[in-house]
Design an enzyme around this catalytic site. Structure first.
Site, PDB file in Angstrom:
ATOM      1  NE  ARG A   1     -29.929   4.791  14.954  1.00 37.14           N
ATOM      2  CZ  ARG A   1     -30.138   4.381  13.710  1.00 37.14           C
ATOM      3  NH1 ARG A   1     -29.511   4.955  12.707  1.00 37.14           N
ATOM      4  NH2 ARG A   1     -30.950   3.369  13.461  1.00 37.14           N
TER       5      ARG A   1
ATOM      6  CG  HIS B   1     -31.968   8.363  11.781  1.00 37.17           C
ATOM      7  ND1 HIS B   1     -30.627   8.635  11.660  1.00 37.17           N
ATOM      8  CD2 HIS B   1     -32.610   9.371  11.141  1.00 37.17           C
ATOM      9  CE1 HIS B   1     -30.458   9.751  10.978  1.00 37.17           C
ATOM     10  NE2 HIS B   1     -31.650  10.232  10.653  1.00 37.17           N
TER      11      HIS B   1
ATOM     12  CE1 TYR C   1     -31.672   0.558  11.128  1.00 40.50           C
ATOM     13  CE2 TYR C   1     -33.924   1.216  10.615  1.00 40.50           C
ATOM     14  CZ  TYR C   1     -32.732   1.442  11.271  1.00 40.50           C
ATOM     15  OH  TYR C   1     -32.599   2.553  12.075  1.00 40.50           O
TER      16      TYR C   1
END
Length: 386
Positions: free
Chosen positions: A280, A284, A293
């Protein structure tokens, strides 16, 4: 366009490219037909032979879908959408698997399958109504064989399995004209009870369903290493059916493996699990900040495996596409995006009370009571400027 029937149709003009027998994937367990450098390779179990035009069509699909997806993010940032779930980086997995579907196959998506939706010839504005809050998804799932987007993580796997069990009971398996079902979900959803229960039922009833897991490395902010200590596709063996890992950034491999799995399902050979190993590239959703993160170096490493750049290199090396062709596709994608933007902004605001319509086929005292309470509450703001 490439679809599940074209590999069985007539003689084909082969692309002018030389294939090697072994795919240098760096992962001996992963099916790959197109390396990160755009080199065409073969695989002993899964392969595909397409015409030059079909190769070009796959590239066109990915470019347009990415451009529409980019427009979705821009529209949300500008206040035109409430939220947007981007597919950037996952175009090959979605277009490859979507083009492997036969017209009679049924799709059960998550909320990110914009590329698969495109392959089913659904107007791309449809999911934008959902993310704008205008409707709950306006396409005809029976006509397009594509169910509504599913927000509840993993729920669609149960829906798909139940539908596939019905396909079997209706006697619609056992030949080329049989029906298959495909359920899309992510690596995070693979930890959900619903998904694992689906595996149990699918195997026990030999349901014609393909579980297509897009392992994009992150369940929102949690890396896949915290989801499983073994490759996800190996979970299938514990439930009694085969699993395979495919290079999810390789549109040809995604197509070949999915077509094989769907054909098996149509012929009554039961379920199969596909792990499309991809990444990805963005957040998100537009409410997420991935810089919190994951490191930029990781993103850049995956950027070198970009599915669209890989396919473009293949087309250039094979003299299937030239500069004029690539420019024409970029121009077409921009036009699609401009048209989409204008149509999204023109969508009418929903009538607040419409949320109570079409809840049940017949009037419900509970719904009517809630409607009256909401109407009174909403009326209390009249004249207040809110």
């Amino acid at each position: 366009m490439v679809n599940g029937d074209q590999n069985r149709a007539g003689p084909k003009k082969k692309a002018s490219t030389r294939r090697k027998k072994a795919a240098p994937t760096g992962d001996s367990e992963m099916v790959q037909l197109l390396t990160a450098d755009g080199e065409r390779v073969s695989h002993p179990e899964y392969d595909v032979s397409l015409t030059d035009q079909q190769y070009r069509d796959l590239y066109r699909d990915m470019v347009i879908v990415r451009r529409l997806d980019t427009e979705g993010t821009a529209l949300q940032r500008q206040g035109q959408l409430g939220i947007w779930a981007s597919l950037q980086g996952q175009e090959a997995a979605q277009i490859g698997s979507g083009r492997a579907l036969a017209k009679q196959d049924m799709v059960f998506p998550t909320y990110r399958e914009h590329g698969v939706l495109w392959t089913r010839d659904i107007d791309p504005i449809m999911p934008f109504g959902l993310f704008r809050g205008v409707d709950l998804g306006g396409w005809d799932s029976r006509k397009y064989k594509f169910q509504m987007y599913t927000i509840v993580i993993g729920a669609q796997a149960l829906h798909a399995t139940g539908y596939a069990m019905g396909v079997t009971k209706d006697g619609k398996v056992g030949g080329d004209d049989g029906e298959a079902v495909i359920a899309y979900f992510g690596d995070g959803a693979s930890s959900q009870g619903d998904v694992n229960e689906s595996f149990v039922w699918a195997n026990v009833y030999n349901a014609p369903v393909v579980f297509f897991c897009q392992n994009n490395q992150y369940a929102i902010s949690e890396p896949v290493i915290r989801q499983s200590r073994t490759p996800l596709y190996k979970r299938a063996s514990g439930f009694g059916f085969p699993g395979v890992r495919v290079d999810g950034n390789d549109v040809l491999a995604s197509y070949a493996v999915t077509k094989h799995a769907l054909d098996n399902a149509r012929h009554g050979n039961g379920p199969m699990f596909i792990e499309a190993y991809t990444y990805r590239m963005g957040a998100h959703t537009t409410t997420d900040d991935p810089t919190r993160y994951r490191e930029s170096g990781e993103v850049e490493a995956w950027r070198s495996k970009d599915p669209i750049a890989r396919m473009r290199t293949f087309l250039e090396r094979s003299t299937i596409g030239d500069a004029d062709y690539f420019q024409s596709i970029d121009d077409e994608a921009d036009q699609h995006a401009l048209d989409l933007r204008e149509r999204v902004i023109a969508l009418p605001d929903p009538v607040p009370g419409a949320i109570f319509e079409n809840v049940f086929s017949e009037a419900s005292p509970l719904v009517e009571a809630e409607r009256a309470e909401f109407t009174e509450y909403h009326a209390s703001f009249e004249g207040s400027g809110h």
